[in-house]
Design a protein around this motif. Structure first.
Motif, PDB file in Angstrom:
ATOM      1  N   CYS A 160       1.011  -1.198  -0.108  1.00 39.58           N
ATOM      2  CA  CYS A 160      -0.066  -0.144   0.082  1.00 39.58           C
ATOM      3  C   CYS A 160       0.769   1.270  -0.031  1.00 39.58           C
ATOM      4  O   CYS A 160       0.412   2.361  -0.595  1.00 39.58           O
ATOM      5  CB  CYS A 160      -0.955   0.052   1.426  1.00 39.58           C
ATOM      6  SG  CYS A 160      -2.391  -1.170   1.063  1.00 39.58           S
ATOM      7  N   TYR A 164       0.773   3.918  -2.967  1.00 39.35           N
ATOM      8  CA  TYR A 164       0.407   5.359  -2.670  1.00 39.35           C
ATOM      9  C   TYR A 164       1.431   6.499  -3.105  1.00 39.35           C
ATOM     10  O   TYR A 164       1.124   7.378  -3.665  1.00 39.35           O
ATOM     11  CB  TYR A 164      -0.034   5.505  -1.016  1.00 39.35           C
ATOM     12  CG  TYR A 164      -0.498   6.940  -0.577  1.00 39.35           C
ATOM     13  CD1 TYR A 164      -1.870   7.065  -0.821  1.00 39.35           C
ATOM     14  CD2 TYR A 164       0.302   7.830   0.013  1.00 39.35           C
ATOM     15  CE1 TYR A 164      -2.404   8.204  -0.652  1.00 39.35           C
ATOM     16  CE2 TYR A 164      -0.312   8.926   0.155  1.00 39.35           C
ATOM     17  CZ  TYR A 164      -1.605   9.345  -0.035  1.00 39.35           C
ATOM     18  OH  TYR A 164      -2.339  10.559   0.315  1.00 39.35           O
ATOM     19  N   ALA A 167       0.484   6.538  -6.687  1.00 35.75           N
ATOM     20  CA  ALA A 167      -0.398   7.500  -6.867  1.00 35.75           C
ATOM     21  C   ALA A 167      -0.049   8.859  -6.759  1.00 35.75           C
ATOM     22  O   ALA A 167      -0.642   9.784  -7.233  1.00 35.75           O
ATOM     23  CB  ALA A 167      -1.429   6.957  -6.008  1.00 35.75           C
ATOM     24  N   ARG A 249      -6.861   6.801  -3.696  1.00 37.96           N
ATOM     25  CA  ARG A 249      -5.822   7.174  -2.946  1.00 37.96           C
ATOM     26  C   ARG A 249      -6.523   7.072  -1.688  1.00 37.96           C
ATOM     27  O   ARG A 249      -5.739   6.180  -0.535  1.00 37.96           O
ATOM     28  CB  ARG A 249      -5.448   8.553  -2.958  1.00 37.96           C
ATOM     29  CG  ARG A 249      -4.747   8.814  -4.221  1.00 37.96           C
ATOM     30  CD  ARG A 249      -4.169  10.427  -4.284  1.00 37.96           C
ATOM     31  NE  ARG A 249      -3.710  10.640  -5.454  1.00 37.96           N
ATOM     32  CZ  ARG A 249      -3.236  11.913  -5.801  1.00 37.96           C
ATOM     33  NH1 ARG A 249      -3.278  12.685  -5.182  1.00 37.96           N
ATOM     34  NH2 ARG A 249      -2.643  12.165  -7.047  1.00 37.96           N
ATOM     35  N   ILE A 252      -6.518   3.240  -0.992  1.00 38.37           N
ATOM     36  CA  ILE A 252      -5.222   2.695  -0.299  1.00 38.37           C
ATOM     37  C   ILE A 252      -5.180   2.884   1.242  1.00 38.37           C
ATOM     38  O   ILE A 252      -4.543   1.786   1.822  1.00 38.37           O
ATOM     39  CB  ILE A 252      -4.148   3.346  -1.397  1.00 38.37           C
ATOM     40  CG1 ILE A 252      -4.194   2.999  -2.821  1.00 38.37           C
ATOM     41  CG2 ILE A 252      -2.696   2.969  -0.722  1.00 38.37           C
ATOM     42  CD1 ILE A 252      -3.341   3.673  -3.829  1.00 38.37           C
ATOM     43  N   LEU A 253      -5.315   4.208   1.548  1.00 31.99           N
ATOM     44  CA  LEU A 253      -4.956   4.284   3.050  1.00 31.99           C
ATOM     45  C   LEU A 253      -6.091   3.471   3.890  1.00 31.99           C
ATOM     46  O   LEU A 253      -5.335   3.083   4.900  1.00 31.99           O
ATOM     47  CB  LEU A 253      -5.185   5.851   3.285  1.00 31.99           C
ATOM     48  CG  LEU A 253      -4.258   6.958   2.463  1.00 31.99           C
ATOM     49  CD1 LEU A 253      -4.637   8.257   2.937  1.00 31.99           C
ATOM     50  CD2 LEU A 253      -2.976   6.673   3.011  1.00 31.99           C
TER      51      LEU A 253
END
Length: 522
Positions: A160, A164, A167, A249, A252-253
């Motif tokens: 991740c 990120y 991204a 995004r 992902i977090l």
């Protein structure tokens, strides 16, 4: 005279006392009887209390091989087991689907990165599952599961972080994107291996030990574990796809945060289960196993020899046929996964309709976790397996026939969709039946090796299903992978039929069927 009067008075006094005692005798007798009854009742209650206390101690203290466990008795154990399994499965399912969405967003307009990622993930399981099995069989059970939890979560968190950074374009450029893809691909292989390790350890080993000789308890545990699996399979991808639709995004977090938060919960709940079930403590391994497990870097040839020997042992094992039949069912495009969903989009299905059909299919799958335990209890796991496989074969044969013969595209595709959804009851019913057979027949020191070899073939057949759609890549050629998948199901059915015939000496109680008698689970 006074003496005579004294004797007379004494005699009269004695007579009055005896009369008084006679008048009080019935009451005294009742009191005595009541007191005796109270004494007996108190003694019985004391014995019951002592016995319950002893039973409670036995549930926790005695090895489960001698005192079978029941989910109704050891709820603290089963709840902790379910919590750990839910968190592990939820995170695995969510990341598995989320990673595909992240790659599709980061690499728009091409399927190559996603294909490389998926092939590497499945390929790692094919190549290294036997090594995982050896570790499961020779290492401390708690250490193995803890290692799988921590390593899998760290792999997801690291992936991740890379996603990120890609991204945010902190990792960018041709070279940077290649490095980023290489990093998440390697981590995907490690995550997949830890997923296999956790799944095999808990579902194929811990469940057997916890349930002991109680088949009913094992049946309930298996059904609940599979229900958790299917629940996560439905909601995990749905949740991450909804979040990803808003912002990938943030998706992902959220994936990173959930894995970080759940790690200590999984870690300590599974530790508590291990502490409450002393029989999970494995006896000392053989000297050869210890040498291979602890000094593998010094005895590399012996290590690879032990891995290679697992495959012949798998094919010689009495539980081969149900296990390999189950693995064959992974050679399919007839599931609501990427290949079939892509075909449905091409055929005119909207995303909303696809989501609805996938939900209905999962509900059928969940229904199997209620149906299968009852059928297994009624007729036994061996015979339940053949009935569930027959259901799956009949559904697919009907749907595929209509798919090939109907002229309208929507009608043909819809018949295939309906048959696949109905067939899922047979698929997961057979899965639970085969799992019961494998748990009963595979020895304690071979569970990891056997189940990880089975996982090897499951992933191999899954890879072959991807190969089939690579060869027949055009949507109008999807009918050929459909035929190949149906043939694989019928091969599994034939293999399992051979096993049933060999084990029972017959397939059906035709005389009892004609007479309507109740069958016995033989």
């Amino acid at each position: 005279m006074e003496a005579m009067d004294a004797n007379t008075n004494a005699s009269s006094e004695d007579t009055r006392q005896e009369a008084a005692e006679e008048r009080l005798h019935p009451l005294d007798q009742g009191s005595a009887e009541l007191e005796a009854e109270n004494t007996i009742t108190t003694r019985i209650l004391a014995e019951i209390t002592d016995r319950e206390s002893l039973d409670a101690e036995q549930v926790v203290v005695q090895p489960l091989e001698h005192e079978p466990a029941s989910p109704n008795v050891s709820r603290s154990v089963t709840y902790r087991l379910y919590i750990s399994h839910f968190l592990s499965t939820w995170n695995s399912r969510m990341f598995e689907f989320g990673a595909v969405l992240f790659l599709a967003t980061i690499y728009p307009g091409t399927l190559t990165p996603m294909s490389i990622y998926a092939l590497a993930r499945s390929g790692s399981a094919v190549l290294l599952s036997p090594a995982v099995g050896r570790i499961i069989d020779t290492k401390n059970r708690l250490n193995v599961v803890r290692f799988s939890i921590v390593t899998q979560r760290l792999s997801v968190i690291s992936s991740c972080v890379i996603f990120y950074l890609m991204a945010l374009r902190i990792i960018s450029g041709l070279h940077g994107m290649k490095v980023g893809l290489s990093g998440v691909t390697l981590l995907a292989g490690l995550e997949k291996l830890c997923s296999v390790m956790n799944l095999v350890s808990v579902e194929r080993d811990w469940v057997v030990v916890i349930s002991g000789d109680d088949e009913s308890a094992r049946r309930i545990l298996n059904a609940h574990m599979r229900r958790i699996d299917l629940f996560c399979k439905l909601l995990g991808p749905l949740v991450i796809s909804l979040v990803n639709g808003g912002s990938f995004r943030i998706a992902i977090l959220i994936t990173l945060s959930m894995n970080a938060i759940s790690t200590p919960i999984e870690y300590f709940t599974i530790s508590t289960v291990f502490r409450l079930i002393p029989s999970l403590k494995r006896s000392s391994a053989s000297s050869n196993d210890q040498e291979v497990a602890t000094n593998w870097w010094r005895t590399l040839p012996l290590y690879f020899k032990s891995l290679i020997s697992q495959i012949p042992l798998y094919f010689r094992h009495p539980a081969l046929h149900p296990s390999f039949a189950l693995a064959l069912l992974y050679f399919t495009v007839l599931s609501f996964s990427g290949q079939m969903l892509t075909f449905l989009l091409f055929s005119g299905y909207t995303s909303a309709i696809i989501g609805a059909t996938r939900t209905v299919s999962t509900l059928f799958e969940l229904s199997a976790t209620w149906i299968a335990p009852r059928v297994i209890k009624k007729i036994g796991a061996v015979r339940a397996g053949i009935w569930f496989l027959n259901w799956q074969m009949i559904c697919l044969a009907t749907g595929v026939s209509l798919f090939w013969t109907l002229h309208g595209r929507i009608a043909a595709v819809s018949s295939l969709v309906a048959s696949v959804a109905l067939s899922r009851v047979g698929l997961w019913g057979f899965d639970l039946s085969a799992q019961m057979i494998i748990q009963e027949q595979v020895e304690d020191n071979q569970r990891g090796a056997f189940s990880s070899t089975e996982a090897l073939f499951q992933n191999l057949f899954e890879l072959l299903s991807y190969v089939s759609t690579l060869i027949f890549s055009r949507p109008d050629q999807f009918k050929w992978p459909v035929i190949i998948s149906t043939i694989a199901v019928y091969m599994a059915g034939g293999l399992y039929t051979f096993y049933v015939r060999k084990r029972r000496g017959h397939l059906f109680h035709l005389d009892n069927l004609m007479k309507g008698k109740e069958w016995h689970s033989t």
